[in-house]
Design an enzyme around this catalytic site. Structure first.
Site, short mmCIF file in Angstrom:
data_model
loop_
_atom_site.label_atom_id
_atom_site.label_comp_id
_atom_site.label_asym_id
_atom_site.label_seq_id
_atom_site.Cartn_x
_atom_site.Cartn_y
_atom_site.Cartn_z
N GLY A 11 0.84 -1.19 0.00
CA GLY A 11 0.00 0.00 0.00
C GLY A 11 0.87 1.24 0.00
O GLY A 11 0.38 2.37 0.04
N ILE A 13 2.69 4.06 -1.42
CA ILE A 13 2.62 4.81 -2.69
C ILE A 13 4.01 5.01 -3.29
O ILE A 13 4.20 4.86 -4.50
CB ILE A 13 1.96 6.20 -2.46
CG1 ILE A 13 0.58 6.06 -1.80
CG2 ILE A 13 1.85 6.97 -3.77
CD1 ILE A 13 -0.45 5.33 -2.59
N GLU A 44 0.71 -10.13 8.61
CA GLU A 44 1.67 -9.96 9.70
C GLU A 44 3.05 -10.42 9.23
O GLU A 44 3.23 -11.56 8.84
CB GLU A 44 1.24 -10.78 10.92
CG GLU A 44 2.03 -10.37 12.16
CD GLU A 44 1.68 -11.20 13.39
OE1 GLU A 44 2.41 -11.09 14.38
OE2 GLU A 44 0.68 -11.94 13.35
N ASP A 73 10.28 -7.32 0.50
CA ASP A 73 10.58 -6.90 1.85
C ASP A 73 11.99 -6.34 1.82
O ASP A 73 12.88 -6.91 1.18
CB ASP A 73 10.45 -8.06 2.84
CG ASP A 73 10.24 -7.54 4.27
OD1 ASP A 73 9.69 -6.44 4.43
OD2 ASP A 73 10.62 -8.24 5.23
N GLY A 157 11.87 6.66 4.01
CA GLY A 157 12.50 5.72 4.94
C GLY A 157 13.84 6.23 5.45
O GLY A 157 13.97 7.38 5.86
N LYS A 179 18.95 7.04 -7.66
CA LYS A 179 18.58 5.94 -6.75
C LYS A 179 17.98 4.77 -7.52
O LYS A 179 18.29 3.61 -7.26
CB LYS A 179 17.59 6.45 -5.69
CG LYS A 179 17.21 5.36 -4.69
CD LYS A 179 16.10 5.78 -3.74
CE LYS A 179 15.65 4.59 -2.91
NZ LYS A 179 14.50 4.86 -2.06
N HIS A 184 19.39 -1.00 -3.81
CA HIS A 184 19.09 -2.40 -3.54
C HIS A 184 17.81 -2.84 -4.25
O HIS A 184 17.76 -3.89 -4.87
CB HIS A 184 18.91 -2.59 -2.02
CG HIS A 184 18.07 -1.51 -1.40
ND1 HIS A 184 18.50 -0.19 -1.35
CD2 HIS A 184 16.83 -1.51 -0.86
CE1 HIS A 184 17.55 0.56 -0.80
NE2 HIS A 184 16.53 -0.22 -0.49
N ARG A 185 16.79 -1.98 -4.19
CA ARG A 185 15.52 -2.33 -4.84
C ARG A 185 15.68 -2.31 -6.36
O ARG A 185 15.13 -3.16 -7.06
CB ARG A 185 14.40 -1.39 -4.40
CG ARG A 185 13.04 -1.91 -4.84
CD ARG A 185 11.87 -1.10 -4.33
NE ARG A 185 11.65 -1.32 -2.92
CZ ARG A 185 11.81 -0.36 -1.99
NH1 ARG A 185 12.16 0.85 -2.32
NH2 ARG A 185 11.59 -0.63 -0.73
#
Length: 203
Positions: A11, A13, A44, A73, A157, A179, A184-185
């Site tokens: 979720g 954005i 969770e 994640d 973040g 970036k 990493h992403r």
């Protein structure tokens, strides 16, 4: 070729925009979980690893929709803190906290630690669940160190604290364009892109 559907199990954005930008050349229509009516689905994240959490999030959506599901994640692993915040990166300072709260806590934990001991890495694991429920994961890493104060206004973040190796600036100073090439992403998404190209080719 028909547009295959990809559902992102997030979720966030910022994350959705980042992923859409990196995958924009591929023949898939990309949707957030909210757009497919699963905005209220909360999973969770109690796995011990990024991989466990990513797979758990992807499967929770995949059980409810048709299409390819992607969940990721990400964690910040600080060497001096034995890998913390790690899998707890988004809730380091507690549940429902702001990015600023997490950054403040990290600075406090590293108080008095010299620059050369503030080494860290960002890791992202992306889980892909295909339409026939096969699971695959890809991985990306970016090394750097934690600064002494927040710098820069872009990103989200821990971006204002993470000084990227070889650049001498935080992600928040480098801005989105840079970036999205080196993070990493971005590295994980490049691998994801290759997997999705294979899936597109299978059509």
């Amino acid at each position: 070729m028909k547009n295959k559907k990809i559902i992102l199990s997030t979720g966030n954005i910022d994350k959705i925009e980042e992923i859409k930008d990196i995958l924009k050349d591929l023949p898939f229509s990309i949707h957030s979980k909210k757009e497919v009516g699963l905005g209220d689905l909360e999973v969770e994240e109690d796995g011990d690893t990024l991989e466990e959490n990513a797979i758990k999030k992807a499967m929770a959506i995949s059980e409810r929709v048709d299409g390819i599901v992607i969940a990721d994640d990400t964690g910040l692993f600080v060497d001096k803190l034995n890998g913390a915040p790690g899998v707890y990166s988004s809730r380091y300072a507690g549940e429902d906290v702001s990015y600023e709260d997490n950054n403040r806590k990290l600075l406090k934990e590293l108080e008095g630690t010299p620059s050369e001991e503030r080494t860290a890495k960002f890791q992202t694991v992306i889980a892909i669940v295909t339409e026939d429920k096969k699971i695959k994961t890809v991985y990306g890493e970016c090394r750097g160190r934690i600064g002494f104060e927040v710098k820069g206004s872009e990103g989200f973040g821990y971006d204002p604290l993470f000084i990227v190796d070889g650049y001498g600036k935080t992600f928040a100073q480098l801005g989105e364009e840079v970036k999205n090439k080196i993070s990493h992403r971005a590295k994980a998404l490049e691998k994801l892109k290759k997997e999705l190209e294979k899936l597109a080719g299978d059509d």
